[in-house]
Write a protein that holds these residues in place. Structure first.
Motif, PDB file in Angstrom:
ATOM      1  N   ASN A  11     -21.044 -25.535   0.909  1.00 56.64           N
ATOM      2  CA  ASN A  11     -21.939 -25.191   2.336  1.00 56.64           C
ATOM      3  C   ASN A  11     -23.811 -25.440   2.722  1.00 56.64           C
ATOM      4  O   ASN A  11     -23.898 -24.997   3.516  1.00 56.64           O
ATOM      5  CB  ASN A  11     -21.381 -23.768   2.869  1.00 56.64           C
ATOM      6  CG  ASN A  11     -20.392 -23.312   2.367  1.00 56.64           C
ATOM      7  OD1 ASN A  11     -19.815 -24.141   3.871  1.00 56.64           O
ATOM      8  ND2 ASN A  11     -19.594 -22.611   1.747  1.00 56.64           N
TER       9      ASN A  11
ATOM     10  N   ILE B 220     -17.424 -17.579   6.581  1.00 57.82           N
ATOM     11  CA  ILE B 220     -17.023 -18.236   5.650  1.00 57.82           C
ATOM     12  C   ILE B 220     -15.533 -18.259   4.582  1.00 57.82           C
ATOM     13  O   ILE B 220     -15.121 -19.287   4.233  1.00 57.82           O
ATOM     14  CB  ILE B 220     -18.224 -17.694   4.590  1.00 57.82           C
ATOM     15  CG1 ILE B 220     -19.454 -17.969   4.836  1.00 57.82           C
ATOM     16  CG2 ILE B 220     -17.849 -18.565   2.921  1.00 57.82           C
ATOM     17  CD1 ILE B 220     -19.680 -19.221   5.110  1.00 57.82           C
TER      18      ILE B 220
ATOM     19  N   THR C 105     -22.972 -23.193   8.977  1.00 57.63           N
ATOM     20  CA  THR C 105     -23.660 -23.448   7.618  1.00 57.63           C
ATOM     21  C   THR C 105     -24.311 -24.785   7.787  1.00 57.63           C
ATOM     22  O   THR C 105     -24.426 -25.697   8.510  1.00 57.63           O
ATOM     23  CB  THR C 105     -22.678 -23.476   6.380  1.00 57.63           C
ATOM     24  OG1 THR C 105     -21.949 -24.289   7.147  1.00 57.63           O
ATOM     25  CG2 THR C 105     -22.003 -21.863   6.349  1.00 57.63           C
TER      26      THR C 105
END
Length: 286
Positions: A201, A277, A214
């Motif tokens: 990321n 995430i 990201t």
């Protein structure tokens, strides 16, 4: 006279002997009736059956205990092998939090009021059609990234969906392929393709207006823009106007979601970051 007495005594002794013998025989008969041999056999068989039933009962208990132990071991194994949530570095925290605060103000001051008014005056069928149209328009992004990940079958399915929806679905306003032919789209993008090849990321990045991302996914957005037909429209105001309309239309389906997250989370910023995430991680894995 002596013979007579002798005979009488002998007769009396014989009579007493007969009575005793008869009584003893009767006693033996009564005992044999109460405890005949077959009754003893039946009783023995019942005891054996009882013992057998007890053995089966205890065997079932042992089996149940063993099954519970196996289930516990399986649960513990799954618990031990569970995937830990992926963490991400946030060295740009102060910048990201500033962007989060600005996006929050923008949402409540502009995006939500516009989306609410749009939802109030626009039929649900029209809004769904617009959503389907913009989804169909991004077909090149999904198709190319499926190919990049080696998912040739899914790429073929995306092509079929685009062909059917663009024709029978009237430029994609109707999802005929999904509703009639049970075809399922796979929302792949360049960020996922990079993640598929184990590219990390980088760090967390909150983009203005666009929201959580990201470094990897932001670069993926840039790459996907070359495959997005709207980005080639001229003048640029038309392109940005259509993107803004797409955003307002999409938000009209999710009014209240962001508010619920903020209300439930102790730290909304961290909750949004972690949820993003985890969501991206799941999409890459699938």
């Amino acid at each position: 006279m002596k013979k007579k007495y002798s005979f009488s005594i002998l007769t009396s002794i014989l009579f007493v002997f007969i009575l005793i013998s008869s009584g003893f025989a009767q006693s033996n008969q009564e005992i044999s009736v109460v405890l005949p041999y077959d009754s003893i056999f039946v009783a023995s068989r019942q005891i054996n059956e009882t013992n057998k039933d007890n053995s089966i009962f205890f065997a079932q208990i042992n089996q149940s205990i063993q099954e519970e132990d196996d289930l516990d071991e399986l649960f513990l194994e799954d618990y031990d092998n569970r995937e830990e949530p992926q963490s991400i570095a946030d060295p740009l925290y102060y910048f990201n939090y500033t962007m989060y605060a600005l996006n929050d103000i923008l949402y409540f001051a502009a995006i939500k009021p516009l989306a609410s008014a749009y939802k109030a005056i626009t039929p649900n069928l029209v809004r769904k059609g617009v959503k389907n149209f913009f989804h169909n328009l991004v077909f090149p992004v999904r198709f190319v990234n499926n190919v990049l990940q080696g998912k040739i079958k899914k790429a073929g399915t995306e092509f079929d969906i685009f062909l059917v929806n663009s024709t029978f679905g009237v430029l994609g306003f109707g999802q005929v392929a999904q509703n009639k032919f049970n075809l399922r789209t796979s929302d792949e993008d360049l960020g996922q393709s990079l993640g598929y090849y184990s590219i990390g990321n980088g760090c967390y990045l909150m983009l203005p207006v666009l929201g959580p991302s990201t470094i990897r996914d932001a670069l993926g957005r840039v790459g996907d823009s070359f495959l997005t037909p709207i980005d080639y429209l001229d003048p640029w105001e038309l392109s940005w106007g259509l993107k803004a309309y797409d955003r307002i239309n999409e938000t009209s389906f999710h009014i209240g979601d962001y508010e619920a997250l903020k209300k439930a989370a102790l730290d909304p910023y961290a909750a949004i970051r972690d949820a993003y995430i985890q969501h991206r991680q799941e999409k890459i894995k699938n």
